[in-house]
Design an enzyme around this catalytic site. Structure first.
Site, mmCIF file in Angstrom:
data_model
loop_
_atom_site.group_PDB
_atom_site.id
_atom_site.type_symbol
_atom_site.label_atom_id
_atom_site.label_comp_id
_atom_site.label_asym_id
_atom_site.label_seq_id
_atom_site.Cartn_x
_atom_site.Cartn_y
_atom_site.Cartn_z
ATOM 1 N N GLY A 114 0.798 -1.231 0.000
ATOM 2 C CA GLY A 114 0.000 0.000 0.000
ATOM 3 C C GLY A 114 0.820 1.265 0.000
ATOM 4 N N ASP A 170 1.410 -2.536 -13.493
ATOM 5 C CA ASP A 170 2.251 -3.085 -12.421
ATOM 6 C C ASP A 170 2.655 -4.533 -12.732
ATOM 7 O OD1 ASP A 170 1.422 -0.721 -11.287
ATOM 8 O OD2 ASP A 170 1.044 -1.561 -9.308
HETATM 9 O O1 PMV Z 1 -0.268 2.266 -5.803
HETATM 10 P P1 PMV Z 1 -0.131 1.073 -6.668
HETATM 11 O O2 PMV Z 1 1.217 0.391 -6.585
HETATM 12 O O3 PMV Z 1 -1.263 0.093 -6.447
HETATM 13 O O4 PMV Z 1 -0.245 1.581 -8.199
HETATM 14 C C1 PMV Z 1 -1.491 1.949 -8.737
HETATM 15 C C2 PMV Z 1 -1.331 2.555 -10.109
HETATM 16 C C3 PMV Z 1 -2.650 3.129 -10.677
HETATM 17 O O5 PMV Z 1 -2.332 3.747 -11.913
HETATM 18 C C4 PMV Z 1 -3.241 4.173 -9.755
HETATM 19 C C5 PMV Z 1 -3.691 2.039 -10.898
HETATM 20 C C6 PMV Z 1 -3.405 1.124 -12.091
HETATM 21 O O6 PMV Z 1 -4.043 0.066 -12.150
HETATM 22 O O7 PMV Z 1 -2.592 1.460 -12.979
#
Ligand code: PMV
Length: 336
Positions: A114, A170
């Protein structure tokens, strides 16, 4: 128990930082994202009981006293929240492809949960990699491009279970590694990797990606015209970012990162604490600073010449914060 498979299977996959384009990438905009030298590790042993059990050292080692200092710290609640969907994710795959076996998977991670570093994606990629290795009955450490694509797609299913709507960025970078220009399934490519002096500041405030993505969806619903304009600005920043990276112009990359942050602030994923830290970064001579990932806390990504860092660390010490250097990891998923 002789199941005809390797006795133990291990894998690891990296976390990520988004240099340009988070949130807008959920609506099919492009993004520039880097795998980083912080990984999730997993190891599976065959057991008598059918199905999947997952254990994590993080849950056992959790100590609120040291929580702030440990790079890989997550709280028990968040760990359980993560382990449950991960177990279902593995059970679904094993149930479909190898229902005759039972495994216990142990995972540990250098990625806090998170804080915008793609911990859930790295966990899903690691687990999908382990499962693929078991299913294909091979002790080879090589991963074919077909298998890598399968792992990416399965990991993305798993991440969707955790975050509801996910762009896939990701999981992609965790599977493939490197510095990636993410622009949809057919146009995504690896960018030639320039060493970038990147630093992270962990705000020690955990975020919930799904909540922040929902917040942005509401913004988009209520202010569609403005959101579309911001999408265009984000696209322009990514395009300029590609050119700046190719030229190796740290000044331009940094300015674009700070410009990107302004868009994130406007869609409501920043807060006063983040703004304060970013203000300090800029005043201390950093080349650029922005939220990385979903925002609302999490990590701040800073581009700075190394000589700036002692000044920056001294300035944020009063907030009980410190920067840490990160590097781009060329290797994505590894089977070992
Ligand atoms: O905060 P994280 O590591 O979950 O990254 C989220 C990235 C977003 O662009 C906000 C969501 C996505 O699915 O790309």
């Amino acid at each position: 128990m002789d199941v005809g498979y390797k006795p133990q299977v291990g894998a690891s996959a990296p976390g990520k930082v988004i240099i340009f384009g988070e949130h807008f990438v959920v609506y099919n905009n492009q993004a520039i994202v880097a795998a980083i030298n912080r990984r999730c590790f997993g190891r599976a042993d065959f057991i008598k009981n059918l199905g999947v059990q997952i254990a994590s050292s993080l849950e056992r080692n959790y100590n609120p006293q040291t929580a702030r200092d440990a790079a890989a710290t997550i709280d028990v609640r968040s760990n359980t929240e993560l382990l449950e969907p991960l177990t279902i994710f593995c059970k679904n795959i094993l149930g479909e492809y190898a229902p005759e076996i039972g495994i216990k998977i142990f995972i540990k991670s250098e990625l806090a949960v998170g804080v915008g570093l793609g911990s859930s994606a790295a966990s899903c990629v690691t687990l999908a990699g382990i499962l693929k290795s078991i299913i294909r009955h091979s002790s080879s450490k090589e991963i074919s491009s077909i298998d890598r694509q399968w792992i990416y797609e399965k990991a993305l299913d798993g991440e969707q279970m955790i975050h509801n709507k996910s762009s896939g960025v990701d999981c992609y970078v965790s599977t493939y590694g490197g510095l990636v220009h993410f622009a949809g399934p057919t146009r995504t490519r690896t960018i030639e990797n320039q060493p970038l002096p990147l630093f992270l500041i962990n705000t020690h405030r955990r975020h919930e990606t799904s909540e922040l993505v929902s917040h942005v969806r509401r913004f988009r619903g209520n202010k569609s015209k403005r959101f579309n304009a911001l999408m265009n600005e984000a696209t322009a920043i990514c395009s300029s970012g590609i050119k700046a990276i190719a030229k190796g112009s740290l000044e331009e990359i940094g300015l674009l990162m700070t410009e990107n942050h302004k868009l994130l602030r406007e869609i409501g994923v920043s807060n006063s604490e983040i703004e304060k830290i970013i203000g300090i970064c800029v005043r201390c001579g950093s080349l650029g600073a922005k939220i990385t990932g979903a925002g609302g806390g999490g990590s701040i990504l800073v581009l700075a010449r190394p000589e700036t860092i002692p000044v920056l660390n001294a300035a944020i010490e009063g907030l009980d914060l410190c920067s840490e250097s990160i590097e781009i990891a060329n290797k994505g998923l590894i089977i070992d």
